[in-house]
Design a protein around this motif. Sequence first.
Motif, PDB file in Angstrom:
ATOM      1  N   UNK A 104       0.815  -1.213   0.000  1.00  0.00           N
ATOM      2  CA  UNK A 104       0.000   0.000   0.000  1.00  0.00           C
ATOM      3  C   UNK A 104       0.844   1.257   0.000  1.00  0.00           C
ATOM      4  N   UNK A 105       1.909   1.286   0.822  1.00  0.00           N
ATOM      5  CA  UNK A 105       2.785   2.460   0.885  1.00  0.00           C
ATOM      6  C   UNK A 105       3.459   2.706  -0.462  1.00  0.00           C
ATOM      7  N   UNK A 106       3.985   1.651  -1.062  1.00  0.00           N
ATOM      8  CA  UNK A 106       4.699   1.788  -2.338  1.00  0.00           C
ATOM      9  C   UNK A 106       3.756   2.234  -3.451  1.00  0.00           C
ATOM     10  N   UNK A 107       2.613   1.555  -3.596  1.00  0.00           N
ATOM     11  CA  UNK A 107       1.688   1.897  -4.680  1.00  0.00           C
ATOM     12  C   UNK A 107       1.096   3.290  -4.505  1.00  0.00           C
ATOM     13  N   UNK A 108       0.811   3.682  -3.277  1.00  0.00           N
ATOM     14  CA  UNK A 108       0.220   4.994  -3.016  1.00  0.00           C
ATOM     15  C   UNK A 108       1.154   6.110  -3.456  1.00  0.00           C
TER      16      UNK A 108
END
Length: 369
Positions: A104-108
């Motif tokens: 989630x952190x990377x894609x966001x």
Amino acid sequence: MASSLDLSYMKLVRFTFSLIDCWPHRDMKSKKPIPLANNKFLFCEFRLTLPWTKAYRQLIIDFVENIHIFHYKGDSDYSKKMHYKIHKVSTYFTIFLHVQMYSGIILFNITPLHNNIKAGLFKEKVSPNDTIAIELSLYYDLPFDCQENLKAYFAVFIFNFFVSFVNTFTMCINELFISLIAIHLWGHFKILQYNLINFPRPKEIKLNISYDEESTITNLLIKYMKQHRVATDFLSKTVNVFGPTMCLYYLFQQISECIVLCEICKLDAEALGKYGILTLVIFQQLIQISIVYEIMSSMNEKIINAVYGLPWEHMSVRNQKIVLFFLQNVQVPFNLRALDMVPIGAQTMVVIIRTSFSYFIMLRTIAYD
């Protein structure tokens, strides 16, 4: 393994908590693996003030040193079997949540960068009139322009990564800890239920004859009463420590679910890349805690039936009084209410999800009209 902290998933939990300084290293007299981590610089996050309280730190210590099912695996073959079962469930659950968090952190943050690169962020402009609408994962009112200055852009990009990291971990790790506590307490209740169901029976059933003239039966009854009290007391401590947090968490769920539904309803690649994992995590966190605690709550009735199923009619009067006292104790329902007001379970989960979808439909209708 000499300690529950030697287990693989507990090492990961300890490391993750240490990243934002939520592990009681000083109280446990252990070396801090992340020397620069300090939650006092992140006091604006409400949940990061919890480690400042002694009750929170003591709860973690009690879980690691006393409640963790690792310490009971040698009691019986069933306890050993339950330990392996809890270990597998906890490991899969911990790894799954960590994969969600990092994804989630990377894609966001990467999705806006990918869009900027496609728009020509690193290319020379064809003409002076060409402009690029720079996208960010989070926007701020800044005293400098990060649209034209690449150094300023990447400074904001890195800062957004940091903010996303802290917020994601703050949102998820407490739910991870609360869920692990519920899983282990469920294991304790399952062991207690098994022990009560397999309580020693009289070899010959004769009228008005007691089969426990020795103290063995008395000691077993007292032992099982203590096991029940230890588990229920720790459950009450958990609810008391996380009570205010759980109330705010439910409020956060109500608001954030409406927002992510509005963002992801476009169903294009950008919306799914930026908000897909985030939406999954938000809903999964709510469902996970509610289901886990609902399952554990269901053990209350099973323990009551197991205590009533004891061969009390063949015991001495003294032990019958102990069984009666035991039965009175187990009939007290588990305290699963945040601040003694909001029930933690499937009922609250259904209300929040249903209300979130109702607000989402209303907002979407207003937007299109």
